[in-house]
Scaffold this motif. Structure first.
Motif, PDB file in Angstrom:
ATOM      1  N   LYS A   1       0.858  -1.183   0.000  1.00  0.00           N
ATOM      2  CA  LYS A   1       0.000   0.000   0.000  1.00  0.00           C
ATOM      3  C   LYS A   1       0.893   1.231   0.000  1.00  0.00           C
ATOM      4  N   VAL A   2       0.489   2.243  -0.674  1.00  0.00           N
ATOM      5  CA  VAL A   2       1.299   3.459  -0.733  1.00  0.00           C
ATOM      6  C   VAL A   2       1.498   4.004   0.672  1.00  0.00           C
ATOM      7  N   MET A   3       2.750   4.238   1.000  1.00  0.00           N
ATOM      8  CA  MET A   3       3.094   4.675   2.349  1.00  0.00           C
ATOM      9  C   MET A   3       3.064   6.182   2.444  1.00  0.00           C
ATOM     10  N   ASP A   4       2.506   6.661   3.572  1.00  0.00           N
ATOM     11  CA  ASP A   4       2.357   8.097   3.770  1.00  0.00           C
ATOM     12  C   ASP A   4       2.994   8.470   5.102  1.00  0.00           C
ATOM     13  N   ARG A   5       3.972   9.334   5.043  1.00  0.00           N
ATOM     14  CA  ARG A   5       4.689   9.741   6.268  1.00  0.00           C
ATOM     15  C   ARG A   5       3.779  10.447   7.263  1.00  0.00           C
ATOM     16  N   GLU A   6       2.708  11.101   6.752  1.00  0.00           N
ATOM     17  CA  GLU A   6       1.781  11.822   7.639  1.00  0.00           C
ATOM     18  C   GLU A   6       0.687  10.911   8.192  1.00  0.00           C
ATOM     19  N   SER A   7       0.765   9.626   7.969  1.00  0.00           N
ATOM     20  CA  SER A   7      -0.243   8.685   8.471  1.00  0.00           C
ATOM     21  C   SER A   7      -0.254   8.685  10.002  1.00  0.00           C
ATOM     22  N   PRO A   8      -1.451   8.538  10.612  1.00  0.00           N
ATOM     23  CA  PRO A   8      -1.520   8.482  12.091  1.00  0.00           C
ATOM     24  C   PRO A   8      -0.813   7.255  12.667  1.00  0.00           C
ATOM     25  N   PHE A   9      -0.509   6.277  11.818  1.00  0.00           N
ATOM     26  CA  PHE A   9       0.173   5.076  12.306  1.00  0.00           C
ATOM     27  C   PHE A   9       1.697   5.245  12.336  1.00  0.00           C
ATOM     28  N   VAL A  10       2.167   6.391  11.847  1.00  0.00           N
ATOM     29  CA  VAL A  10       3.602   6.677  11.842  1.00  0.00           C
ATOM     30  C   VAL A  10       3.954   7.433  13.117  1.00  0.00           C
ATOM     31  N   ASN A  11       4.999   6.991  13.778  1.00  0.00           N
ATOM     32  CA  ASN A  11       5.453   7.599  15.027  1.00  0.00           C
ATOM     33  C   ASN A  11       6.917   7.965  14.871  1.00  0.00           C
ATOM     34  N   ASN A  12       7.214   9.276  14.967  1.00  0.00           N
ATOM     35  CA  ASN A  12       8.598   9.732  14.789  1.00  0.00           C
ATOM     36  C   ASN A  12       9.185   9.232  13.478  1.00  0.00           C
ATOM     37  N   SER A  13       8.400   9.347  12.432  1.00  0.00           N
ATOM     38  CA  SER A  13       8.806   8.945  11.074  1.00  0.00           C
ATOM     39  C   SER A  13       9.067   7.453  10.956  1.00  0.00           C
ATOM     40  N   GLY A  14       8.526   6.645  11.852  1.00  0.00           N
ATOM     41  CA  GLY A  14       8.733   5.216  11.792  1.00  0.00           C
ATOM     42  C   GLY A  14       7.433   4.442  11.841  1.00  0.00           C
ATOM     43  N   TYR A  15       7.426   3.328  11.155  1.00  0.00           N
ATOM     44  CA  TYR A  15       6.241   2.460  11.110  1.00  0.00           C
ATOM     45  C   TYR A  15       6.714   1.033  11.433  1.00  0.00           C
ATOM     46  N   SER A  16       6.048   0.376  12.394  1.00  0.00           N
ATOM     47  CA  SER A  16       6.497  -0.935  12.873  1.00  0.00           C
ATOM     48  C   SER A  16       5.612  -2.048  12.353  1.00  0.00           C
ATOM     49  N   VAL A  17       6.263  -3.148  12.005  1.00  0.00           N
ATOM     50  CA  VAL A  17       5.569  -4.350  11.557  1.00  0.00           C
ATOM     51  C   VAL A  17       6.177  -5.539  12.304  1.00  0.00           C
ATOM     52  N   ILE A  18       5.317  -6.476  12.744  1.00  0.00           N
ATOM     53  CA  ILE A  18       5.790  -7.684  13.424  1.00  0.00           C
ATOM     54  C   ILE A  18       5.652  -8.864  12.471  1.00  0.00           C
ATOM     55  N   MET A  19       6.769  -9.584  12.290  1.00  0.00           N
ATOM     56  CA  MET A  19       6.796 -10.754  11.432  1.00  0.00           C
ATOM     57  C   MET A  19       7.016 -12.021  12.267  1.00  0.00           C
ATOM     58  N   HIS A  20       6.516 -13.176  11.737  1.00  0.00           N
ATOM     59  CA  HIS A  20       6.682 -14.454  12.417  1.00  0.00           C
ATOM     60  C   HIS A  20       7.430 -15.433  11.526  1.00  0.00           C
ATOM     61  N   ALA A  21       8.321 -16.210  12.146  1.00  0.00           N
ATOM     62  CA  ALA A  21       8.929 -17.351  11.463  1.00  0.00           C
ATOM     63  C   ALA A  21       8.338 -18.592  12.113  1.00  0.00           C
ATOM     64  N   VAL A  22       7.590 -19.405  11.346  1.00  0.00           N
ATOM     65  CA  VAL A  22       6.791 -20.498  11.897  1.00  0.00           C
ATOM     66  C   VAL A  22       7.276 -21.817  11.314  1.00  0.00           C
ATOM     67  N   GLU A  23       7.531 -22.803  12.178  1.00  0.00           N
ATOM     68  CA  GLU A  23       7.915 -24.132  11.692  1.00  0.00           C
ATOM     69  C   GLU A  23       6.756 -24.758  10.923  1.00  0.00           C
ATOM     70  N   ASN A  24       7.097 -25.528   9.904  1.00  0.00           N
ATOM     71  CA  ASN A  24       6.081 -26.142   9.041  1.00  0.00           C
ATOM     72  C   ASN A  24       5.572 -27.453   9.626  1.00  0.00           C
ATOM     73  N   ASP A  25       4.282 -27.666   9.471  1.00  0.00           N
ATOM     74  CA  ASP A  25       3.664 -28.973   9.710  1.00  0.00           C
ATOM     75  C   ASP A  25       4.013 -29.543  11.079  1.00  0.00           C
ATOM     76  N   LYS A  26       4.047 -28.714  12.066  1.00  0.00           N
ATOM     77  CA  LYS A  26       4.278 -29.214  13.425  1.00  0.00           C
ATOM     78  C   LYS A  26       3.054 -28.955  14.242  1.00  0.00           C
ATOM     79  N   GLU A  27       2.335 -29.973  14.484  1.00  0.00           N
ATOM     80  CA  GLU A  27       1.079 -29.854  15.220  1.00  0.00           C
ATOM     81  C   GLU A  27       1.365 -29.988  16.708  1.00  0.00           C
ATOM     82  N   THR A  28       0.756 -29.132  17.507  1.00  0.00           N
ATOM     83  CA  THR A  28       0.958 -29.172  18.953  1.00  0.00           C
ATOM     84  C   THR A  28      -0.365 -29.426  19.652  1.00  0.00           C
TER      85      THR A  28
END
Length: 567
Positions: free
Chosen positions: A403-430
């Motif tokens: 999505k087009v990024m906008d520096r003036e977006s309310p989700f931007v804090n001090n010119s930074g935008y945070s995203v959380i990523m996950h690394a997930v093992e495959n086919d491991k049922e718990t």
């Protein structure tokens, strides 16, 4: 000087005065007119001195008297004499012990030939005569053992008690000695006895020995503060004494993975892991353990018993070396657990201009899986992205503009935008188990039917849904956190009850052993999930913000979970 026995009671002597005229005899002084009065008297006509009662030597050793002969005609003193009578002692006092009885304690390592205890006695009779002198004698020893022989030596009124040989607590914990003090009276000998008690204190004359261990000697990797095994010890010294208490030493643990402590109640050695181990680096660890006592080892052995001297014994002085203690080998096995993938580095920071074209690839995630057995099979998923600005390729980890990024977006804090990523093992049922209990008998109890209620679709499921024990399975998109839902359990007749089910998926990086507990718990290994905080800097040159972001953001990873049930 005249002599008078203390028990004499008859005529003693006669005083003669050679005169032609008639005289009258008089006697004054101690024993007549002075205390002790009434002991002596004199016949005024004949001059015979008589004894009327016994005199006590211990009170009056001499009687000093004055004798006078009076002229009857003139009533004047014709003759005056000083008379001293010595009272002779008789044996009327037995020796007396002070105190009457005595008691002391002796370490088992007490050396032969050294004074054990001293007794003292006194006699009220004249110490310059046989009546007032006495001899100590050891009358009896209880019990009589072949490892020791007691004897007494006298110095005036003092008796010093000694022994030959080796004290042995296992043969006698206490000795009782009867000591006699007997005087040397000519006609009769008087005596008394004293009881001396010697309490023996057990020393370390038996070496401890590790006889085995309990526990399988297996630990899960990444665990710490967990008991691994217990070592059992045999020691014949008195239980609870410093000679019995074990002191363990751990050998071959340079990395300080373990510690060993003594259980004060059982005397067992408790081996505990204090530093987490990594299965991928080390699958087992060989160590050895030795044991000693809190006090040094001591022994004493009788070899010969010469009658006129100290016995020939073999002994080790307290604190002497007995050689290195025997080592007990132990192998600790490390059990592999499912560890989550890890981002490298854990915090990713990049910069991108605002209004960058959608679909532009600007970063590639990098992660590794510590588990050798899993083969590094994992994929990437997007976690938190508040305004859906990015997408991630699940296989390559390539991050692109969604999505087009906008520096003036309310989700931007001090010119930074945070995203959380996950690394997930495959086919491991718990999964974890759920078990129901019904006090009714067949056919009004098991098999049970289980049904999850509430918002659980795509998150939790039960397989199979009937039986006594079933599996609660977590879907892949459920991450760390606390979850509550309900489960309905019905018996074979359809009679059921809805119960609350509380489940915690715990964060392995913060709580490696999943030690959160509420009510009933059951720890399980689950699909490992790595979490990364991804920062987008929309303008170049924002280095102060980058530094602040890296300092305040905490990496998370979901590793284990626990379930809790509440009625």
């Amino acid at each position: 000087m005249l002599a008078l026995q203390s028990n004499q009671y008859f005529w003693v002597f006669k005083i003669n005065v050679d005169r032609k005229y008639l005289v009258e005899f008089r006697l004054t002084g101690k024993g007549v007119t002075e205390k002790p009065k009434g002991v002596l008297s004199i016949d005024k006509n004949t001059g015979e001195v008589l004894v009327h009662k016994k005199v006590d030597y211990e009170r009056d050793k001499f009687l000093t008297l004055k004798f006078e002969a009076i002229d009857v005609a003139s009533e004047k003193v014709d003759t005056r004499l000083a008379v001293e009578i010595k009272v002779q002692d008789i044996n009327d006092h037995a020796p007396v012990f002070e105190p009457l009885n005595s008691e002391t304690t002796l370490d088992e390592s007490y050396p032969q030939g050294k004074s054990v205890i001293t007794v003292f006695a006194s006699d009220g009779d004249d110490s310059s005569t046989p009546n007032g002198t006495f001899t100590f004698r050891l009358v009896s020893t209880t019990p009589e053992t072949d490892n020791v022989e007691f004897y007494i030596r006298q110095n005036n009124n003092i008796g010093n008690i000694y022994f030959k040989g080796c004290l042995n607590y296992e043969k006698a914990q206490k000795y009782t000695l009867q000591i006699e003090a007997k005087d040397h009276g000519d006609k009769v000998q008087l005596s008394s006895t004293s009881t001396v008690v010697l309490n023996i204190i057990d020393q370390n004359n038996h070496l401890p020995e590790i006889t085995g261990h309990t526990g399988n000697g297996t630990i899960k990797e990444r665990n710490s503060g967990v008991e691994v095994l217990r070592l059992t010890v045999s020691d014949k010294d008195s239980p609870g004494s410093p000679a019995w208490k074990a002191k363990f030493t751990l050998h071959g643990d340079k990395e300080n993975y373990f510690k060993i402590q003594t259980d004060p109640n059982t005397n067992e050695g408790i081996l505990t892991v204090v530093k987490a181990m990594d299965y991928e680096k080390q699958t087992s660890k060989n160590v050895s353990i030795s044991v000693e006592n809190e006090v040094p080892y001591f022994f004493c052995k009788v070899k010969k018993r010469p009658p006129q001297s100290l016995w020939d014994i073999e002994t080790s002085a307290e604190g002497s070396s007995t050689g290195a203690p025997k080592r007990y080998p132990v192998t600790i096995f490390v059990e592999d657990i499912n560890e989550p993938p890890k981002f490298v580095p854990p915090i990713q920071v990049t910069m991108i201009r605002e209004n960058t074209k959608v679909g532009t690839s600007f970063y590639t995630l990098t992660a590794i899986d510590p588990d050798v057995s899993s083969g590094g099979l994992f994929h990437f998923e997007k976690g938190e992205d508040k305004d859906n600005w990015v997408t991630v390729d699940s296989k390559t980890g390539n991050v692109s503009v969604a999505k087009v990024m906008d520096r003036e977006s309310p989700f931007v804090n001090n010119s930074g935008y945070s995203v959380i990523m996950h690394a997930v093992e495959n086919d491991k049922e718990t999964k974890t188990n759920i078990t129901a209990v019904d006090l009714d008998l067949q056919p009004y109890s098991a098999p049970f039917h289980y049904e999850l209620l509430g918002d659980v679709k795509g998150k939790w499921r039960i397989e199979p849904n009937s039986g006594t024990t079933v599996n609660l399975i977590r879907e892949k998109n459920v991450y760390s956190g606390h979850y509550e839902f309900q489960v309905k359990i019905s018996d074979s007749q359809g009679f059921g009850l809805v119960q609350n089910l509380s489940v915690t998926v715990c964060n392995c990086s913060i709580t490696p052993s999943c030690d959160v507990r509420r009510y009933m718990t059951a720890g399980l290994s689950l699909t490992a999930i790595g979490i990364i905080i991804f920062a987008l800097l929309l303008l170049l040159g924002q280095f102060s913000y980058m530094k602040k972001l890296m300092e305040t953001t905490v990496m998370e990873c979901t590793h284990q979970w626990e379930r809790f049930t509440e009625s």
